[in-house]
Enzyme design. Structure first.
Site, PDB file in Angstrom:
ATOM      1  N   ASN A  26      51.288  27.965  35.404  1.00 23.82           N
ATOM      2  CA  ASN A  26      49.979  27.678  35.833  1.00 23.82           C
ATOM      3  C   ASN A  26      49.823  26.247  35.840  1.00 23.82           C
ATOM      4  O   ASN A  26      48.529  25.725  36.391  1.00 23.82           O
ATOM      5  CB  ASN A  26      49.009  28.565  35.028  1.00 23.82           C
ATOM      6  CG  ASN A  26      49.079  29.938  35.106  1.00 23.82           C
ATOM      7  OD1 ASN A  26      49.559  30.374  36.151  1.00 23.82           O
ATOM      8  ND2 ASN A  26      48.382  30.868  34.331  1.00 23.82           N
ATOM      9  N   ARG A 126      38.275  38.503  42.158  1.00 24.26           N
ATOM     10  CA  ARG A 126      38.730  37.291  42.223  1.00 24.26           C
ATOM     11  C   ARG A 126      38.010  36.644  43.581  1.00 24.26           C
ATOM     12  O   ARG A 126      38.787  36.064  44.282  1.00 24.26           O
ATOM     13  CB  ARG A 126      40.391  37.142  42.593  1.00 24.26           C
ATOM     14  CG  ARG A 126      41.094  38.047  41.478  1.00 24.26           C
ATOM     15  CD  ARG A 126      41.417  37.654  40.205  1.00 24.26           C
ATOM     16  NE  ARG A 126      41.997  36.154  39.856  1.00 24.26           N
ATOM     17  CZ  ARG A 126      43.369  36.015  39.738  1.00 24.26           C
ATOM     18  NH1 ARG A 126      44.346  36.966  39.742  1.00 24.26           N
ATOM     19  NH2 ARG A 126      43.691  34.712  39.446  1.00 24.26           N
ATOM     20  N   ASP A 311      45.194  35.554  29.254  1.00 21.83           N
ATOM     21  CA  ASP A 311      46.687  35.765  29.712  1.00 21.83           C
ATOM     22  C   ASP A 311      47.490  36.313  28.599  1.00 21.83           C
ATOM     23  O   ASP A 311      48.714  36.661  28.694  1.00 21.83           O
ATOM     24  CB  ASP A 311      47.374  34.681  30.471  1.00 21.83           C
ATOM     25  CG  ASP A 311      46.675  34.161  31.495  1.00 21.83           C
ATOM     26  OD1 ASP A 311      46.778  33.097  31.993  1.00 21.83           O
ATOM     27  OD2 ASP A 311      45.867  35.089  32.173  1.00 21.83           O
ATOM     28  N   ARG A 403      57.457  37.440  38.718  1.00 21.73           N
ATOM     29  CA  ARG A 403      56.708  36.111  39.351  1.00 21.73           C
ATOM     30  C   ARG A 403      56.058  35.480  38.301  1.00 21.73           C
ATOM     31  O   ARG A 403      56.088  34.234  38.685  1.00 21.73           O
ATOM     32  CB  ARG A 403      55.137  37.026  39.871  1.00 21.73           C
ATOM     33  CG  ARG A 403      55.006  37.599  41.396  1.00 21.73           C
ATOM     34  CD  ARG A 403      53.773  37.871  41.554  1.00 21.73           C
ATOM     35  NE  ARG A 403      52.904  36.900  41.592  1.00 21.73           N
ATOM     36  CZ  ARG A 403      51.551  37.058  41.311  1.00 21.73           C
ATOM     37  NH1 ARG A 403      50.990  38.175  41.665  1.00 21.73           N
ATOM     38  NH2 ARG A 403      50.837  36.020  41.230  1.00 21.73           N
TER      39      ARG A 403
HETATM   40  C1  EPZ Z   1      43.913  30.998  36.576  1.00 19.30           C
HETATM   41  O1  EPZ Z   1      43.129  31.670  37.607  1.00 19.30           O
HETATM   42  C2  EPZ Z   1      45.252  31.402  36.254  1.00 19.30           C
HETATM   43  N1  EPZ Z   1      45.965  31.327  37.330  1.00 19.30           N
HETATM   44  C3  EPZ Z   1      45.127  32.780  35.563  1.00 19.30           C
HETATM   45  O2  EPZ Z   1      46.424  33.341  35.265  1.00 19.30           O
HETATM   46  C4  EPZ Z   1      44.159  32.753  34.436  1.00 19.30           C
HETATM   47  O3  EPZ Z   1      44.141  34.209  33.984  1.00 19.30           O
HETATM   48  C5  EPZ Z   1      42.869  32.407  34.722  1.00 19.30           C
HETATM   49  O4  EPZ Z   1      43.090  30.870  35.432  1.00 19.30           O
HETATM   50  C6  EPZ Z   1      41.922  32.183  33.412  1.00 19.30           C
HETATM   51  O5  EPZ Z   1      42.563  31.440  32.561  1.00 19.30           O
HETATM   52  C7  EPZ Z   1      46.601  30.018  37.747  1.00 19.30           C
HETATM   53  O6  EPZ Z   1      46.345  29.082  37.171  1.00 19.30           O
HETATM   54  C8  EPZ Z   1      47.583  30.044  38.910  1.00 19.30           C
HETATM   55  P1  EPZ Z   1      39.208  31.545  37.226  1.00 19.30           P
HETATM   56  P2  EPZ Z   1      41.872  31.324  38.503  1.00 19.30           P
HETATM   57  O7  EPZ Z   1      38.987  30.796  38.268  1.00 19.30           O
HETATM   58  O8  EPZ Z   1      41.965  29.903  38.467  1.00 19.30           O
HETATM   59  C9  EPZ Z   1      35.875  34.191  38.529  1.00 19.30           C
HETATM   60  C10 EPZ Z   1      48.196  34.632  35.200  1.00 19.30           C
HETATM   61  O9  EPZ Z   1      48.458  35.746  34.800  1.00 19.30           O
HETATM   62  N2  EPZ Z   1      35.670  33.298  39.547  1.00 19.30           N
HETATM   63  O10 EPZ Z   1      39.278  30.565  35.932  1.00 19.30           O
HETATM   64  O11 EPZ Z   1      41.987  32.257  39.452  1.00 19.30           O
HETATM   65  C11 EPZ Z   1      36.867  34.976  38.540  1.00 19.30           C
HETATM   66  O12 EPZ Z   1      36.798  36.208  39.361  1.00 19.30           O
HETATM   67  C12 EPZ Z   1      46.856  34.194  35.933  1.00 19.30           C
HETATM   68  O13 EPZ Z   1      49.404  33.805  35.169  1.00 19.30           O
HETATM   69  C13 EPZ Z   1      34.673  33.674  40.512  1.00 19.30           C
HETATM   70  O14 EPZ Z   1      33.710  34.514  40.260  1.00 19.30           O
HETATM   71  O15 EPZ Z   1      40.763  31.675  37.186  1.00 19.30           O
HETATM   72  C14 EPZ Z   1      37.394  35.248  37.002  1.00 19.30           C
HETATM   73  O16 EPZ Z   1      36.688  36.439  36.562  1.00 19.30           O
HETATM   74  C15 EPZ Z   1      46.204  35.406  35.936  1.00 19.30           C
HETATM   75  N3  EPZ Z   1      34.321  32.847  41.699  1.00 19.30           N
HETATM   76  C16 EPZ Z   1      36.792  34.252  36.251  1.00 19.30           C
HETATM   77  O17 EPZ Z   1      35.977  33.311  37.264  1.00 19.30           O
HETATM   78  C17 EPZ Z   1      35.448  31.820  41.985  1.00 19.30           C
HETATM   79  O18 EPZ Z   1      35.255  30.891  42.859  1.00 19.30           O
HETATM   80  C18 EPZ Z   1      38.076  33.334  36.004  1.00 19.30           C
HETATM   81  O19 EPZ Z   1      38.631  32.730  37.109  1.00 19.30           O
HETATM   82  C19 EPZ Z   1      36.389  31.511  40.961  1.00 19.30           C
HETATM   83  C20 EPZ Z   1      36.555  32.466  39.876  1.00 19.30           C
END
Ligand code: EPZ
Length: 447
Positions: A26, A126, A311, A403
């Site tokens: 990540n 997401r 995670d 992945r």
């Molecule tokens: C990052 O995802 C990581 N992925 C995820 O790891 C990790 O679980 C997550 O951060 C939280 O730590 C990468 O870095 C590639 P968020 P990201 O935006 O950026 C909601 C793994 O297993 N949200 O912090 O997508 C979202 O739906 C993966 O390696 C909105 O509603 O996470 C979630 O419920 C899985 N609108 C929450 O916020 C938005 O525009 C956190 O998402 C963006 C997010």
């Protein structure tokens, strides 16, 4: 990987020994995207050859970058001076949501970005609304068709951005767009995960001006240009967590000399509360776990950093299945990240789900079964449960495993476990050790 490949896990003795860590998936995914902010050749080291990283490399190639990936040495060289495109197709976006992280750098570089809509995945809807509404605050206009997003900005302008939730991806995308935007952009309630820090470090090496202030505020002063870099990716705290939990669930002892304990505080606290002995190295570098024979139940809820990482929720749940007493695990980051529960139940775990809470009653034993991985971290949970379960466990859905992890099956085997990637049920042929057959040195030329 053949469609019917699976991972065979046998009941294993104590997982014990010392192990090196690979770079954080990540962190490297967003850092590769950030190279689009530069024109020239960069060199990244400690890069995992996991499938998501190969996907991000493919994305860079479709934009015109020249890529050399020496997978065995974990060295990645990317020349972005030949990048001429700003279109990210559905074939790439559907395979990996993190492709959205190219939007910020492409807008900063070209004032344009055409990306397929990422869509949801097993763990949740997401949405990307935090990304889009805040890009709009920086002067971006969007033309949204059924499955495509066309973003345009004559001139990005700075702004004071308030995130209603500290989204990792939205924080990273806005930072990258703001680095080349003249003026001061401020992000309030920003995500400060170690991977976000790592990105900021790399951008500073490129010449960016970024400050971090309490509480959770990132201030970016735009500069005229950024230059290529040489950089080593931070060790993966999620791989570290998986290896420590493998020792915990088998009653063993593991040392991880490179692990950044200072970025894993709440997770380590919970392991100590279970009764495991945790030894931290100087300056918070290096972790040794000596497992207790009588692990106790603990409860936690996931939260943005520095809270308990979502995670590591499912891998930790696998360990709690065999702890004495009742644990309550509450998933607050993703709305659908308890799918691994039904697979653990197939192995004899006593778990009840109420909304986003799992109530785990510890059992004496787990039993091998045929289980299906539903996401990257769920695959890790099932492999850990398989190490402790009586008999054999067969896990399918292993594209999730490949992945997120590179060589973790081999590391667990080197530490005394029995984890094998197999081609198919029929001939159970061994077909892994990427270094022997697959991605030894991959020279990927520009399309
Ligand atoms: C990052 O995802 C990581 N992925 C995820 O790891 C990790 O679980 C997550 O951060 C939280 O730590 C990468 O870095 C590639 P968020 P990201 O935006 O950026 C909601 C793994 O297993 N949200 O912090 O997508 C979202 O739906 C993966 O390696 C909105 O509603 O996470 C979630 O419920 C899985 N609108 C929450 O916020 C938005 O525009 C956190 O998402 C963006 C997010």
């Amino acid at each position: 990987m053949p469609d019917r490949a699976y991972i065979a896990i046998e009941h294993s003795q104590e997982i014990s020994g010392s192990m090196e860590l690979i770079g954080a998936k990540n962190a490297v995914l967003v850092i590769i995207a950030s190279l689009l902010l530069t024109r020239g050749k960069s060199r990244l080291t400690n890069v995992p050859a996991s499938d998501d990283v190969l996907q991000m490399i493919k994305l860079m190639q479709t934009l015109g970058a020249e890529v050399f990936f020496y997978a065995q040495e974990h060295v990645l060289e990317i020349d972005t001076s030949t990048v001429t495109k700003w279109h990210v197709g559905a074939d790439i976006m559907k395979k990996m949501r993190a492709s959205i992280l190219a939007m910020g750098p492409l807008l900063a570089r070209f004032g344009k970005a055409d990306v397929a809509l990422p869509g949801g995945c097993a763990i949740g809807e997401r949405p990307i609304d935090y990304h889009l509404k805040n890009f709009k605050k920086m002067g971006v206009s969007f033309d949204e068709s059924a499955d495509y997003l066309s973003a345009r900005a004559e001139l990005l302008h700075p702004n004071r951005i308030v995130l209603e939730y500290p989204s990792v991806g939205a924080t990273e995308n806005i930072i990258m767009a703001a680095t080349l935007t003249p003026g001061i952009t401020t992000i309030i309630n920003a995500a400060l995960e170690p991977e976000v820090y790592n990105l900021i470090e790399v951008l500073r090496h490129m010449g960016a001006r970024i400050n971090i202030e309490a509480p959770a505020t990132i201030i970016i002063e735009g500069v005229a240009s950024l230059h290529p870099v040489e950089y080593a990716i931070i060790p993966d705290r999620l791989e570290a967590g998986a290896l420590l939990l493998a020792a915990a669930i088998t009653g063993g002892s593991v040392s991880l000399p490179q692990a950044q304990a200072y970025s894993m505080d709440v997770f380590l606290l919970k392991l100590e509360e279970m009764g495991h002995e945790i030894i931290i190295g100087p300056q918070g570098i290096g972790i040794t776990l000596k497992a207790t024979k009588y692990p106790k139940a603990v409860s936690f809820k996931t939260a943005p950093y520095p809270g308990f990482p979502t995670d590591l929720q499912s891998p930790m749940m696998a360990v709690l299945c065999l702890a004495e007493g009742t644990s309550i695990v509450e998933e607050t980051v993703f709305e659908n990240r308890l799918l691994h529960v039904r697979e653990l139940q197939k192995m004899g775990a006593q778990i009840k789900v109420e909304h986003n809470k799992a109530i785990i009653h510890g059992v004496e034993k787990l039993y091998g079964a045929s289980v299906i991985a539903t996401d990257i971290r769920a695959s890790c949970a099932l492999v850990l449960a398989g190490l402790a379960a009586q008999g054999s466990t067969i896990m399918t859905g292993i594209h999730h495993w490949t992945r997120g992890y590179e060589g973790l099956d081999q590391k667990l085997t080197l530490l005394g476990g029995s984890v094998k990637v197999c081609a198919s049920h029929d001939d159970a042929e061994l077909l892994y050790t990427k270094s022997e057959t697959g991605t030894s040195d991959q020279v990927m030329s520009r399309n």
